[in-house]
Scaffold this active site. Structure first.
Site, mmCIF file in Angstrom:
data_model
loop_
_atom_site.group_PDB
_atom_site.id
_atom_site.type_symbol
_atom_site.label_atom_id
_atom_site.label_comp_id
_atom_site.label_asym_id
_atom_site.label_seq_id
_atom_site.Cartn_x
_atom_site.Cartn_y
_atom_site.Cartn_z
ATOM 1 N N GLU A 11 -0.020 -0.502 -8.581
ATOM 2 C CA GLU A 11 -0.985 -0.780 -7.505
ATOM 3 C C GLU A 11 -2.297 -0.079 -7.800
ATOM 4 O OE1 GLU A 11 0.448 -0.001 -3.579
ATOM 5 O OE2 GLU A 11 2.283 -1.180 -3.830
ATOM 6 N N GLU A 33 7.895 3.163 -3.801
ATOM 7 C CA GLU A 33 7.167 4.367 -3.403
ATOM 8 C C GLU A 33 8.082 5.424 -2.771
ATOM 9 O OE1 GLU A 33 4.199 2.680 -0.815
ATOM 10 O OE2 GLU A 33 2.866 2.221 -2.473
#
Length: 625
Positions: free
Chosen positions: A253, A184
C-alpha cells in the site's frame, strides 16, 4: 481398412488439437529480487481498485485506464460482509460479482492480486467482518481462537474454491498471481499477547494448504513465516527490508492521499512526492509497488467504516471517485512507469550498488554486462543540487530522483512534470435552482418519520442496551424511549445529562426536538447536557442513537460498542435533587419506519409533493430525481 483407420485417427487428433481448451498456465514463484513468472523475474506495477466501490458498468473502463497508465496488476480486497451478510447466505451479484471483476481484469490483459484477508480494514464497515460473526459463542477475532479460525478458514476456502472453479489462478491460466492472508496484523499483534504468533503461523499454514499455485503475502507482518512474503505499507517504503534474504521487496500500500472523514479536511498528496517515493522504492531494490488507491471510488450504502468515514473514498487517486483521470497525477505516474520499464532488464538481473554523491545525495547503479541503469537521488527536501556522475554533471531538484536507463541520459526526474494539469470543478445548486434546470422539473417530495416508538416489533428491557449488540447492524438507528410521571412541577432549570459511546444522538421531549450531540473520528463518544422542559404528570423521553459506520480498525475493535450506555440523568429539579433513569425500563425500536418502507424507492403515492417543503421539522425523508 488400415488406411481408413489411420485417416480416422488423424482426423480425431486434429479435432482434439483444434477444439481442446487452450491453457496459458503460468508458474508463479519468487526469489530475493522479484516475482518470477514462468522462470522470468518481473518488474510489476500495481494499483488498487476495489470492485464494490464502483459499479460493474464502470469496471472495464477503470481497468483499461489503469492499463493505459502503465499498470500491470490490479489489487483488490475481498469483503466478507458483502458476500455473506447472513451466515450461510451468499451474495456475489451486482457490485459483489467478484468473478466478473476478476475476469474483466483478465480480459484487459492484466494480472490480479487477491487480498482475501478476510479481515480487510480498508475503512470498510466492521473491517469487512460480517456482524453475525460477533455472536458466535466463545469467539474472539483475529487470534488463536478455534471458533474464529473455523469461520475464517471456511470463508477463505470458499473464495479460493470459487476462483479455482473459474480457472482464475495463474496456475490455471487465469490472472491471479498473488493472494493475501490476514492484513496489517503486525500493528495490533502485541495486544493479543502470546496467542498472536500461533495465530499468524496457523493463518499462513491454512492459506498455503489451499494449493492456489501462487505465492501468498502478509502486509505489515515482520514475522510472516516462510513461504509467506511480508510486505510494506506506508507513504514511503524505500527503506523496507523483507524478513528473509530469499524474499523480494514488495510494497502493498503506497498511499496516493488519505481517508476522508465527515467533517474532516480533504487529503491531497502532490504527485511529485508520490513519484519520488515510487522511484526511490525501485532505486533501492523494490520490484512491486501498489498504489492505494489507484481508483478509490465510493462507499455505497452502509459500507463506510468508522466511525465517520465519509461516503467518498476518492483518496486523491490517479482515477478519481467518478472514474475520471486526475491530471497531472495519472499522467506523471504513467511517465514514471515508462521510465522504470526501460530499466527492467537491469533491475531484474542484479542488485544495486549504492554510492554517496554528497550530503543527502546518492546514486544507485544496476550494472550487467549488457545494461547499466542509474538512479540519482536528492533526498534534501529544501535545496536543489548539482552532482557529478560518470564524468557528467546533473541537476537534481530538491526531493527528487532522476532515472537514467543507460547511466548517461535522464529520461525522467520525479520533480519535473510534463503532463497537462486538469482541475475538476463542481457547481452547487440550491433547491430552487435544481427545480428550474432545463428539462422536466424534478420536484422534491417528502415523508415525515415518526418520533419515538412506531413499530410493532418494539420491546422493553430494564437498563440501557449497547447498540451494536442490539441492532446487529441491521440499522444505524436505535430508539430508546422512556415514560416518566412527575408528581410535581419539575421547575424551569431541568437539564438532561446523556452519555453515549457514540456516534450521534437526538433527544426528543414530549415529541419535540430538545437537542443533539455527535462525536467525531477522533472521539466517537457523546456526552451532552440538554436543557429541557418537562411538565407535572406524564412525560416522554425519546432518544434516537445513530451509528456512522462501525469501527474497522484496532485491537479488539469488535468489542468497542456504540449507543447510549449511560448514565442518563435528570438534573436541576426544583427541590435540588436528580433522577437517574439508567436502570429504568426503556422501550426499544431497531431502525426507522422509513427503512421498513424501503425509502426512497417506495412508490410515489406515499410521498408528499406539495410545492412547500417542511421547515424545521426533524426526521424528514426527502427525495428528488
Amino acid at each position: 481398412m488400415a488406411m481408413r483407420r489411420t485417416q480416422f485417427l488423424l482426423l480425431l487428433l486434429w479435432l482434439l488439437c483444434v477444439y481442446a481448451p487452450t491453457c496459458f498456465c503460468a508458474n508463479v514463484t519468487y526469489d530475493h529480487r522479484a516475482l518470477v513468472i514462468d522462470g522470468k523475474r518481473r518488474v510489476l506495477i500495481s494499483g488498487s481498485i476495489h470492485y464494490p466501490r464502483s459499479t460493474p458498468e464502470m469496471w472495464p473502463d477503470l481497468i483499461q485506464k489503469a492499463k493505459d497508465g502503465g499498470l500491470d496488476v490490479i489489487e483488490t480486497y475481498v469483503f466478507w460482509n458483502l458476500h455473506e451478510p447472513v451466515q450461510g447466505q451468499y451474495n456475489f451479484e451486482g457490485r459483489g460479482d467478484l468473478v466478473k471483476f476478476v475476469k474483466a481484469v483478465a480480459t484487459a490483459g492484466l494480472y490480479l492480486n487477491l487480498r482475501i484477508g478476510p479481515y480487510a480494514c480498508a475503512e470498510w464497515n466492521y473491517g469487512g467482518f460480517p456482524l453475525w460473526l460477533h455472536f458466535i459463542p466463545g469467539i474472539q477475532f483475529r487470534t488463536d481462537n478455534e471458533p474464529f479460525k473455523a469461520e475464517m478458514q471456511r470463508f477463505t476456502a470458499k473464495i479460493v474454491d470459487m476462483m479455482k472453479q473459474e480457472n482464475l489462478y495463474a496456475s490455471q491460466g487465469g490472472p491471479i498471481i498473488l493472494s493475501q492472508i490476514e492484513n496489517e496484523y503486525g500493528s495490533v499483534e502485541g495486544a493479543y499477547g502470546p496467542a498472536a504468533v500461533p495465530y499468524i503461523n496457523w493463518a499462513a499454514s491454512m492459506a498455503t494448504s489451499l494449493d492456489t499455485g501462487v505465492p501468498w503475502v502478509m502486509c505489515q507482518q515482520e514475522n510472516a513465516p516462510d513461504p509467506i512474503i511480508n510486505t510494506c505499507n506506508g507513504f514511503y517504503c524505500d527503506q523496507f527490508t523483507p524478513n528473509s534474504k530469499a524474499k523480494p521487496k514488495f510494497w502493498a500500500e503506497g498511499y496516493n492521499g488519505w481517508v476522508l472523514y465527515f467533517g474532516g479536511a480533504i487529503s491531497y498528496r502532490p504527485v511529485e512526492d508520490l513519484a519520488f517515493a515510487v522511484a526511490r522504492f525501485f532505486q533501492l531494490g523494490g520490484t512491486l509497488p501498489n498504489y492505494y488507491m489507484y481508483h478509490g471510488g465510493t462507499n455505497f450504502g452502509r459500507t463506510s467504516g468508522g466511525p465517520f468515514v465519509a461516503t467518498s473514498y476518492d483518496f486523491d487517486a490517479a482515477i478519481d471517485e467518478y472514474g475520471i483521470i486526475r491530471q497531472p497525477k495519472w499522467g506523471h505516474l504513467k511517465d514514471v512507469h515508462k521510465a522504470i520499464k526501460l530499466c527492467e532488464e537491469a533491475l531484474i538481473t542484479t542488485d544495486p550498488t549504492i554510492t554517496s554523491l554528497g550530503s543527502n545525495l546518492e546514486a544507485a547503479v544496476y550494472k550487467t554486462e549488457a545494461e547499466c541503469v542509474a538512479f540519482l537521488a536528492n533526498i534534501d527536501n529544501t535545496s536543489d543540487a548539482t552532482v557529478n556522475f560518470n564524468g557528467n554533471s546533473y541537476n537534481l531538484p530538491a526531493w527528487s530522483v532522476s532515472i537514467l536507463p543507460d547511466c548517461k541520459n535522464v529520461v525522467l526526474n520525479t520533480a519535473k512534470i510534463n503532463s497537462a494539469s486538469m482541475i475538476s470543478s463542481f457547481t452547487t445548486e440550491s433547491l430552487k435552482e435544481v427545480s428550474s434546470l432545463e428539462g422536466p422539473s424534478p420536484g422534491w417530495s417528502w415523508i415525515s418519520e415518526p418520533i419515538g416508538i412506531s413499530k410493532a416489533d418494539s420491546f422493553s428491557k430494564f437498563g440501557l442496551l449497547e447498540q451494536i449488540n442490539t441492532t446487529a447492524d441491521r440499522s444505524d438507528y436505535l430508539w430508546y424511549s422512556l415514560r416518566i410521571d412527575l408528581e410535581d412541577d419539575p421547575g424551569a432549570q431541568t437539564v438532561l445529562h446523556i452519555e453515549s459511546l457514540g456516534h450521534a444522538l437526538h433527544a426528543f421531549i414530549n415529541g419535540k426536538l430538545a437537542g443533539s450531540g455527535k462525536g467525531n473520528s477522533d472521539n466517537s463518544k457523546v456526552n451532552v447536557e440538554i436543557p429541557i422542559i418537562l411538565v407535572a404528570g406524564k412525560n416522554t423521553i425519546d432518544l434516537l442513537s445513530l451509528t456512522v459506520g462501525l469501527q474497522h480498525y484496532g485491537p479488539f475493535f469488535d468489542t468497542w460498542g456504540a449507543g447510549i450506555t449511560g448514565p442518563v440523568i435528570l438534573k436541576g429539579l426544583k427541590n435540588g435533587s436528580t433522577l437517574d433513569f439508567s436502570s429504568k425500563q426503556w422501550t426499544y425500536q431497531i431502525g426507522l419506519k422509513g427503512e421498513d418502507l424501503d425509502l426512497p424507492s417506495v412508490t410515489s403515492g406515499q410521498w408528499n409533493s406539495q410545492s412547500t417543503l417542511p421547515k424545521k421539522q426533524p426526521l424528514t425523508w426527502y427525495k428528488v430525481s
